[in-house]
Scaffold this motif. Sequence first.
Motif, PDB file in Angstrom:
ATOM      1  N   ALA A  34      50.528  47.775  48.565  1.00 43.15           N
ATOM      2  CA  ALA A  34      49.928  47.371  47.293  1.00 43.15           C
ATOM      3  C   ALA A  34      48.851  46.339  47.597  1.00 43.15           C
ATOM      4  CB  ALA A  34      50.982  46.773  46.372  1.00 43.15           C
ATOM      5  N   VAL A  35      47.650  46.574  47.078  1.00 46.74           N
ATOM      6  CA  VAL A  35      46.550  45.630  47.265  1.00 46.74           C
ATOM      7  C   VAL A  35      46.239  45.003  45.915  1.00 46.74           C
ATOM      8  CG1 VAL A  35      44.177  45.305  48.042  1.00 46.74           C
ATOM      9  CG2 VAL A  35      45.633  46.995  49.178  1.00 46.74           C
ATOM     10  N   PHE A  36      46.132  43.674  45.902  1.00 52.91           N
ATOM     11  CA  PHE A  36      45.917  42.913  44.681  1.00 52.91           C
ATOM     12  C   PHE A  36      44.575  42.192  44.737  1.00 52.91           C
ATOM     13  CE2 PHE A  36      50.407  43.236  45.550  1.00 52.91           C
ATOM     14  CZ  PHE A  36      50.889  43.737  44.357  1.00 52.91           C
ATOM     15  N   ARG A  37      43.955  42.096  43.562  1.00 54.36           N
ATOM     16  CA  ARG A  37      42.671  41.412  43.415  1.00 54.36           C
ATOM     17  C   ARG A  37      42.796  40.419  42.253  1.00 54.36           C
ATOM     18  NH1 ARG A  37      37.266  44.601  41.934  1.00 54.36           N
ATOM     19  NH2 ARG A  37      35.827  42.911  42.336  1.00 54.36           N
ATOM     20  N   PRO A  38      43.422  39.251  42.517  1.00 59.29           N
ATOM     21  CA  PRO A  38      43.659  38.305  41.428  1.00 59.29           C
ATOM     22  C   PRO A  38      42.349  37.748  40.850  1.00 59.29           C
ATOM     23  CG  PRO A  38      44.250  37.323  43.534  1.00 59.29           C
ATOM     24  CD  PRO A  38      43.901  38.753  43.798  1.00 59.29           C
ATOM     25  N   ARG A  39      42.421  37.282  39.619  1.00 56.75           N
ATOM     26  CA  ARG A  39      41.254  36.714  38.951  1.00 56.75           C
ATOM     27  C   ARG A  39      40.718  35.491  39.675  1.00 56.75           C
ATOM     28  NH1 ARG A  39      40.630  39.482  34.404  1.00 56.75           N
ATOM     29  NH2 ARG A  39      42.451  40.440  33.457  1.00 56.75           N
ATOM     30  N   ASP A  63      49.159  36.809  39.095  1.00 53.74           N
ATOM     31  CA  ASP A  63      48.394  35.609  38.778  1.00 53.74           C
ATOM     32  C   ASP A  63      47.691  35.161  40.054  1.00 53.74           C
ATOM     33  OD1 ASP A  63      50.216  34.108  40.316  1.00 53.74           O
ATOM     34  OD2 ASP A  63      51.150  33.134  38.608  1.00 53.74           O
ATOM     35  N   ALA A  64      47.291  33.926  40.139  1.00 56.24           N
ATOM     36  CA  ALA A  64      46.532  33.444  41.293  1.00 56.24           C
ATOM     37  C   ALA A  64      47.334  33.460  42.585  1.00 56.24           C
ATOM     38  CB  ALA A  64      46.017  32.030  41.027  1.00 56.24           C
ATOM     39  N   GLU A  65      48.668  33.346  42.488  1.00 60.96           N
ATOM     40  CA  GLU A  65      49.485  33.204  43.694  1.00 60.96           C
ATOM     41  C   GLU A  65      50.630  34.197  43.826  1.00 60.96           C
ATOM     42  OE1 GLU A  65      50.911  29.207  43.895  1.00 60.96           O
ATOM     43  OE2 GLU A  65      48.922  28.354  43.673  1.00 60.96           O
ATOM     44  N   LEU A  66      51.032  34.836  42.721  1.00 60.52           N
ATOM     45  CA  LEU A  66      52.255  35.644  42.725  1.00 60.52           C
ATOM     46  C   LEU A  66      52.046  37.009  42.081  1.00 60.52           C
ATOM     47  CD1 LEU A  66      54.708  32.935  41.319  1.00 60.52           C
ATOM     48  CD2 LEU A  66      54.500  33.616  43.710  1.00 60.52           C
ATOM     49  N   VAL A  67      52.926  37.937  42.467  1.00 60.56           N
ATOM     50  CA  VAL A  67      53.073  39.195  41.735  1.00 60.56           C
ATOM     51  C   VAL A  67      54.535  39.268  41.302  1.00 60.56           C
ATOM     52  CG1 VAL A  67      53.517  40.571  43.833  1.00 60.56           C
ATOM     53  CG2 VAL A  67      52.747  41.701  41.731  1.00 60.56           C
TER      54      VAL A  67
END
Length: 113
Positions: A34-39, A63-67
């Motif tokens: 899973a690849v994440f692109r936080p705000r 969020d900025a630090e967690l899924v």
Amino acid sequence: MTASGGAVSVRLGPVEQIPVGEGRAFLVGDEPVAVFRPRSGGLFALRAVCPHRGGPLADGLVDAELVMCPLHNHQFRLADGACTSGGDVADVAAYTATDDDGELVVDLVAPRA
């Protein structure tokens, strides 16, 4: 796929395929990623399956630090895959994800022979 120094670099297409504030799941060989692109910026990659009950982490709230896993709300740090919600839930593997001139590149640890 290219191998270098014990890691396998995989190009997964344009970074823009992952909307800001969300995650997307990819299958890299046999590994669900899973690849994440936080705000807040950056790219993060984790093993895509929650170790608690197999929840799809790419579908979780970011969020900025967690899924947060969408099934039972267990939380994992994007930076290192550590489970922060307590209990007896294992951490998930974390991988390096980078933007190479608009292309998403994920480095996985190569399996031992």
